[in-house]
Design an enzyme around this catalytic site. Structure first.
Site, PDB file in Angstrom:
ATOM      1  N   ARG A  46       0.856  -1.198   0.000  1.00 41.93           N
ATOM      2  CA  ARG A  46       0.000   0.000   0.000  1.00 41.93           C
ATOM      3  C   ARG A  46       0.889   1.245   0.000  1.00 41.93           C
ATOM      4  NH1 ARG A  46      -1.397   1.835   4.610  1.00 41.93           N
ATOM      5  NH2 ARG A  46      -2.104  -0.132   5.511  1.00 41.93           N
ATOM      6  N   TYR A  98     -16.770  16.767 -14.675  1.00 43.70           N
ATOM      7  CA  TYR A  98     -17.276  15.389 -14.656  1.00 43.70           C
ATOM      8  C   TYR A  98     -18.280  15.233 -13.508  1.00 43.70           C
ATOM      9  CZ  TYR A  98     -17.349  10.411 -13.671  1.00 43.70           C
ATOM     10  OH  TYR A  98     -17.759   9.136 -13.393  1.00 43.70           O
ATOM     11  N   ASP A 169      -7.561  19.204 -13.749  1.00 44.38           N
ATOM     12  CA  ASP A 169      -7.873  17.862 -14.224  1.00 44.38           C
ATOM     13  C   ASP A 169      -7.586  17.870 -15.728  1.00 44.38           C
ATOM     14  OD1 ASP A 169      -9.106  15.584 -15.273  1.00 44.38           O
ATOM     15  OD2 ASP A 169     -10.652  15.554 -13.725  1.00 44.38           O
ATOM     16  N   LYS A 194      -8.634   6.819 -18.919  1.00 45.52           N
ATOM     17  CA  LYS A 194      -8.992   7.387 -20.202  1.00 45.52           C
ATOM     18  C   LYS A 194      -7.799   7.307 -21.169  1.00 45.52           C
ATOM     19  CE  LYS A 194     -12.775   7.849 -18.051  1.00 45.52           C
ATOM     20  NZ  LYS A 194     -12.732   8.500 -16.790  1.00 45.52           N
TER      21      LYS A 194
END
Ligand code: P1T
Length: 391
Positions: A46, A98, A169, A194
């Site tokens: 992690r 978004y 973004d 994306k």
């Protein structure tokens, strides 16, 4: 080193233990220590994993950032960046974003005491008017999802005070066409699901910065909150990103041709694509970006039902959420990606029921044009419905 070379080489030196040319998928959660606290820099996956580290270095190099922090999704990256704020802090957010980002801000982080004001950031006076003493962050999505609106990153960076940060973004533009850190932003966020991953086969996110303090805060969040990608997903994303430059050139070439085709049709009312001279911010696009990208949206003439029938009838454009893969996709933002925005808010922002969003893939352009032409011709606008949706 230049963009396309960095995509293939940075973070991807031959594996130090075996010489493997390609970074291995280190499918391990933990690392054996020689003695307590004595290890090779890796203790728990992690916190750190060699495959993820390679991806972080690769993507940082593409945005010309010093540091990269990879996440399990774009939303996890966004959440980690917002975790640098504290209850009572305020953020100014661009109004066309978004739907999932809006949902995170308005339905989760607001409950935790953060405050958000949504403004049309192309209006600098409106941005100034939205700033409060508690404002700590500007959140910019440019080009925006789904209306392809642009925000002048340099102008926003110029009006903020010390202690306020600008986050961009950059999912739609990708670092190939837009470099927000060079324009004055502190942090860049991507949904790597994306264009960066590029093949619609992996969900991921990344935050990139050259500010050491911010990096440490985001890195802390990555470990403390735990939204990390597994090594297999990190590897797939890294493989996808190697071809970002060639893919973006093709996406753009096809998108331009399709935007021009749609604009030429009398039964298409509006086309939103920054590469069209008719785009209200075309000049800004030319200044701020080195290409216009592969995303566009449009409003068909006729009732919304016509748009829905058209979207469902195409052969090569799959009716699907998401974007940025090699295959073309079409979506209906009001009912799909932006369904989490209340209808009145959606309408106010221009996301009406006739709007369709296209993620233009890299198939042969003639096939794509034929598909769209056939689809439009199959749903002719009748005389009585012609005027019903003139936005
Ligand atoms: O889906 P995820 O990887 O968590 O990324 C969220 C996200 C963040 N930023 C932008 C600009 C995005 O478009 C997205 C995700 N968008 C879609 C799924 C979509 O179809 O628009």
């Amino acid at each position: 080193m230049r963009f396309a070379t960095k995509a293939i080489h940075v973070g991807q030196e031959p594996d130090p233990t075996t010489g493997a040319t390609i970074v291995p998928i280190y499918q391990t959660s933990t690392y054996t220590q020689l003695r307590v606290g004595e290890h090779k820099g890796f203790d728990y996956s992690r916190t750190i994993n060699p495959t993820r580290l390679a991806l972080e270095r690769q993507l940082a190099s593409l945005e010309n950032a010093e540091y990269g922090t990879a996440f399990a999704s774009g939303m996890a990256a966004t959440d980690a960046v917002l975790s640098v704020l504290s209850a009572g802090d305020h953020a100014v957010v661009s109004d066309d974003i978004y739907g999932g980002t809006y949902r995170l801000f308005s339905r989760v982080l607001q409950r935790h005491g953060l405050e958000f004001t949504y403004v049309d950031m192309s209006d600098l006076e409106a941005v100034r008017a939205a700033v409060r003493p508690a404002t700590k962050l500007f959140w910019i999505e440019t080009p925006s999802n789904p209306l392809l609106k642009l925000i002048d990153i340099r102008a926003i960076a110029a009006l903020r005070d010390a202690g306020q940060i600008v986050v961009v973004d950059n999912t739609f533009a990708t670092p190939y066409f837009q470099q927000p850190l060079a324009l004055g932003a502190e942090v860049v966020v991507h949904s790597t699901t994306k264009y960066i991953g590029g093949h619609s086969d992996v969900v991921g996110g990344v935050a990139l910065t050259s500010n050491r303090e911010l990096y440490e805060a985001i890195k802390f969040a990555q470990n403390a909150m735990g939204g990390v990608p597994g090594p297999q997903d990190a590897w797939l994303t890294m493989r996808g990103a190697k071809t970002l430059a060639v893919r973006m050139r093709e996406h753009e070439r096809n998108a331009r041709a399709i935007a021009e085709f749609l604009e030429s049709r009398a039964d298409v009312v509006r086309v939103h694509y920054p590469g069209l001279a008719s785009h209200p911010q075309h000049e800004l696009a030319k200044r701020q970006m080195t290409g216009f990208g592969g995303m566009l949206s449009c409003v068909l003439a006729g009732p919304p039902q016509r748009a829905l029938e058209f979207a469902g009838s195409l052969r090569y454009f799959s009716l699907a959420e998401s974007l940025g893969g090699v295959e073309s996709l079409i979506s209906h933002p009001a009912r799909m990606t932006h369904g989490s925005i209340p209808p009145a808010d959606r309408e106010r922002r221009g996301i009406n029921d006739g709007l369709l969003r296209l993620s233009v893939g890299i198939e042969d352009i003639d096939d794509l044009l034929e598909d769209l032409r056939r689809g439009l011709d199959a749903v002719p606008v009748t005389a009585d419905s012609w005027d019903s949706v003139r936005p």
